[in-house]
Design an enzyme around this catalytic site. Structure first.
Site, PDB file in Angstrom:
ATOM      1  N   GLY A  27      -5.954  11.361   2.290  1.00  0.00           N
ATOM      2  CA  GLY A  27      -7.138   9.859   3.104  1.00  0.00           C
ATOM      3  C   GLY A  27      -6.893   8.899   1.451  1.00  0.00           C
ATOM      4  CB  VAL A  61      -0.954   0.301   0.738  1.00  0.00           C
ATOM      5  CG1 VAL A  61      -1.831   0.883   0.887  1.00  0.00           C
ATOM      6  CG2 VAL A  61      -1.682  -1.395   1.450  1.00  0.00           C
ATOM      7  N   GLY A  97      -4.526   6.545   1.016  1.00  0.00           N
ATOM      8  CA  GLY A  97      -4.115   5.493   1.546  1.00  0.00           C
ATOM      9  C   GLY A  97      -4.972   4.818   2.181  1.00  0.00           C
ATOM     10  CE  LYS A  98     -11.099   5.907   6.872  1.00  0.00           C
ATOM     11  NZ  LYS A  98     -11.295   7.285   7.321  1.00  0.00           N
ATOM     12  N   GLY A 158      -0.896  11.865   2.646  1.00  0.00           N
ATOM     13  CA  GLY A 158      -1.461  12.602   4.062  1.00  0.00           C
ATOM     14  C   GLY A 158      -3.212  13.672   3.000  1.00  0.00           C
ATOM     15  CB  VAL A 184       0.028   7.146  -1.012  1.00  0.00           C
ATOM     16  CG1 VAL A 184      -0.384   8.680  -1.537  1.00  0.00           C
ATOM     17  CG2 VAL A 184      -1.524   6.970  -0.744  1.00  0.00           C
ATOM     18  CE1 TYR A 186      -2.330  -1.011   5.361  1.00  0.00           C
ATOM     19  CE2 TYR A 186       0.244  -0.464   6.644  1.00  0.00           C
ATOM     20  CZ  TYR A 186      -0.576  -0.709   5.684  1.00  0.00           C
ATOM     21  OH  TYR A 186       0.154  -0.668   4.280  1.00  0.00           O
TER      22      TYR A 186
END
Length: 128
Positions: free
Chosen positions: A66, A56, A68-69, A64, A58, A97
């Site tokens: 969102g 995962v 990755g979320k 910062g 970015v 995580y």
């Protein structure tokens, strides 16, 4: 994708390796901004019981926000019918995580050929 890896210091990923690992992954999530890939994640799964999430990542310039979320949520949505999803967080990213519902595993084990990775991730720090 190579640019995304390199932006976070992962410099050992050649174009050939990136192609190989993504072709071997059966679950993929991409984040695209203005036609440019700015983040991604991938997973391997047996389709029933187990899955493992990898890479995962970015791009540094897009962290910062969102992304990755959203990538993790997309992967978990694609794996919603799987009973057990594992991942190994890079050092320092465990809280990220944990926010997605991941918890430490009592019996998790691993083997690393690289002494550096063994020192970083294994209790006792010994490579195979």
């Amino acid at each position: 994708m190579k640019d995304v890896y390199e932006s976070v210091g992962w410099t050992k990923h050649s174009v050939e390796i990136i192609q190989q690992v993504f072709e071997a992954s059966n679950v993929i999530a991409l984040a695209v901004y203005n036609g440019r890939i700015v983040g991604f994640g991938r997973a391997l799964s047996d389709g029933v019981f187990n899955a493992a999430i990898y890479d995962v990542v970015v791009h540094h310039d897009f962290q910062g926000r969102g992304i990755g979320k959203a990538i993790v949520e997309d992967l978990l949505d694609q794996l919603q019918h799987i009973s057990c999803v594992h991942l190994i967080a890079t050092t320092g990213n465990e809280p990220f995580y944990q926010q997605a519902g991941f918890k430490k595993i009592k019996t998790a084990m691993g083997r690393y050929r690289s002494r550096d990775l063994a020192r970083e991730y294994l209790e006792g720090g010994e490579a195979e």
